[in-house]
Enzyme design. Structure first.
Site, PDB file in Angstrom:
ATOM      1  N   GLU A 209      41.573  35.674  45.820  1.00 55.92           N
ATOM      2  CA  GLU A 209      41.362  35.434  44.383  1.00 55.92           C
ATOM      3  C   GLU A 209      42.683  34.909  43.840  1.00 55.92           C
ATOM      4  O   GLU A 209      43.653  35.652  43.731  1.00 55.92           O
ATOM      5  CB  GLU A 209      40.931  36.746  43.701  1.00 55.92           C
ATOM      6  CG  GLU A 209      40.433  36.561  42.281  1.00 55.92           C
ATOM      7  CD  GLU A 209      41.507  36.867  41.283  1.00 55.92           C
ATOM      8  OE1 GLU A 209      42.199  35.883  40.878  1.00 55.92           O
ATOM      9  OE2 GLU A 209      41.669  38.024  40.903  1.00 55.92           O
TER      10      GLU A 209
ATOM     11  N   CYS B 196      44.817  36.788  35.614  1.00 54.53           N
ATOM     12  CA  CYS B 196      44.453  35.627  36.426  1.00 54.53           C
ATOM     13  C   CYS B 196      43.367  34.769  35.778  1.00 54.53           C
ATOM     14  O   CYS B 196      43.229  33.591  36.107  1.00 54.53           O
ATOM     15  CB  CYS B 196      43.987  36.070  37.807  1.00 54.53           C
ATOM     16  SG  CYS B 196      42.543  37.152  37.786  1.00 54.53           S
TER      17      CYS B 196
END
Length: 483
Positions: free
Chosen positions: A199, A233
């Site tokens: 990720e 993120c």
């Protein structure tokens, strides 16, 4: 320390074979303990996050405590169903005769990360980030008091320790971070043919169409961008907006900043700090080296306090190497003006697919157009961040923004090997004789008929309900004629 890492990995690698972590009762106990770890130590974890990031309790609950607790409870409720064998109906006629097929859900083995790993029956090494030292220390101290240390161990350290850790053989590696480190992780995993879930974030755009309530848009983009001072993120990385809307957007954003931080984010307890001096320097240099745009909100900073103000830079060029190069991962929001939606889509497509694409519009047609013409790990329309908090949805990137997905069922699948099993009976061998030598044209015809579907057969299966109705009507018609 390096020898210690190897000994941990070696000891954990034998446990899936012995079966300690495999029984569902064991997994459930560990999940309950992990839930207890989080809920019984909230104050300690809040304090650690406060020391690392000056993070407010509200953000710590939403970003750290709730996700772990929620996933633990969900797995406890659904683990029996997730882990049970999945029966499969064989497509090949020969395999339907005297046999059965199923998929077993088995642990991968030793993995790097937790929660989904526990539910799937794996052992795990947890490597917290060395940048968040207080949070890492809290996890290291708490974990052995709650989870079985035979199966779950914490390793701390920086580049040297991480490099050595990646040299070891794992059955799966789960990594969250930058694309650059993601490449290092993937390269290390490739040496052992180890699967990975990555990720990796990226420059997630927020497209603002011309039919929106601008104050609502400003509130929601600011929420997503300045949550944890932009160190998320999936934070909106930049805004794409029609040039004529820019004044309204800036005005609305100033109102939002006043409402959020009462005009003084530097003293507001709800605004976090940058995690380290290195990252503060990086963000400060991004602003100092920008080649376009002008700061319309914020811009202030204080290195001794690791403070960078919530900052909006308007009229940024899409090719600005500083602001529009890599993911910002901080409280700086570039605003790129476009002439229309098509130009915004072209800019998104000129870059690698982001982890998430945000769109603000009241029009379903506009949403469908953006979905059809772009790629991204996920999409959220008319809000920010909240898709990540919906654990019924898979979460993950694509291409440079990551690979694989997790949350809920997908987390279980990420750490599970689906082992195909077919069980055949030893009787009725005469029915299978056509597959044995000596071969003949007749046997070839038989094998063809039982192993290959025909277009007509597929058509009949797809229209079986209609054909049954027609057949019933024909029977009724014939019966009526006979009367």
């Amino acid at each position: 320390m390096l020898h210690f890492l190897a000994s941990i990995a070696s000891s954990l690698s034998t446990l899936p074979v012995t079966g300690i972590s495999v029984p569902l009762a064991y997994r459930k106990k560990q999940l309950k303990q992990l839930y207890n770890l989080v809920t019984e130590n909230e104050a300690l974890l809040f304090a650690a996050l406060r020391k690392d990031l000056r993070k407010h309790e509200v953000e710590s609950i939403g970003g750290e405590i709730a996700p772990v607790a929620e996933e633990c409870l969900w797995f406890l409720e659904n683990l029996d169903e997730l882990a049970k064998d999945e029966k499969v109906s064989p497509r090949v006629i020969l395999n339907r005769l005297g046999g059965s097929a199923l998929i077993r859900k088995e642990p991968l083995g030793v993995v790097l990360i937790i929660v989904g790993a526990i539910a799937a029956g794996n052992t795990a090494i947890i490597k917290p980030s060395e940048v968040s030292a207080h949070t890492a220390a809290a996890i290291t101290a708490l974990l052995p008091n709650y989870l079985d240390p035979r199966c779950y161990r914490t390793v701390n350290g920086a580049v040297t320790e991480t490099t050595r850790l990646l040299e070891l053989h794992f059955n799966h590696i789960f990594y969250t971070g930058s694309p650059e480190i993601g490449k290092v992780v993937m390269s290390a995993a490739a040496k052992h043919l180890t699967s990975v879930t990555l990720e990796l974030g990226g420059k997630s755009p927020a497209i603002v169409s011309s039919d929106v309530d601008m104050q609502v848009v400003a509130n929601r983009i600011a929420f997503g961008k300045f949550y944890n001072a932009g160190q998320v993120c999936i934070a909106p990385d930049y805004v794409l907006i029609e040039r004529k809307q820019l004044p309204e957007f800036v005005k609305a954003f100033k109102t939002t900043m006043q409402n959020f931080y009462r005009g003084h984010p530097e003293t507001d307890e709800g605004y976090a700090r940058i995690v380290s001096e290195r990252h503060w320097d990086r963000l400060h240099n991004i602003l100092a080296n920008k080649t376009s745009g002008h700061v319309v909100i914020g811009g202030e900073s204080n290195k001794s306090d690791l403070y960078i103000a919530p900052t909006v830079v308007a009229d940024v060029d899409n090719d600005d190497p500083s602001l529009m190069g890599d993911e910002l991962f901080g409280p700086i929001l570039p605003v790129v003006c476009v002439d229309n939606l098509d130009e915004a889509i072209d800019i998104v497509n000129s870059r690698a697919p982001p982890l998430v694409l945000y769109l603000f519009s009241k029009s379903r047609k506009t949403a469908e157009k953006v979905l059809t013409k772009t790629q991204s790990g996920g999409v959220l329309v008319n809000d920010t961040l909240m898709h990540q908090a919906e654990y019924a949805l898979p979460f993950g990137g694509t291409g440079r923004s990551g690979q694989g997905s997790y949350h809920g069922k997908k987390s279980f699948e990420a750490f599970t090997h689906e082992r195909s099993v077919m069980i055949k009976k030893l009787g009725m061998d005469g029915l299978l004789a056509s597959r044995y030598p000596p071969y003949s044209a007749k046997k070839a015809g038989l094998i063809r008929s039982v192993t290959m579907s025909s277009p007509m057969g597929i058509w009949i299966r797809n229209h079986s309900k209609t054909l049954k109705v027609i057949a019933l009507m024909l029977v009724l018609f014939i019966l009526n004629r006979r009367r």
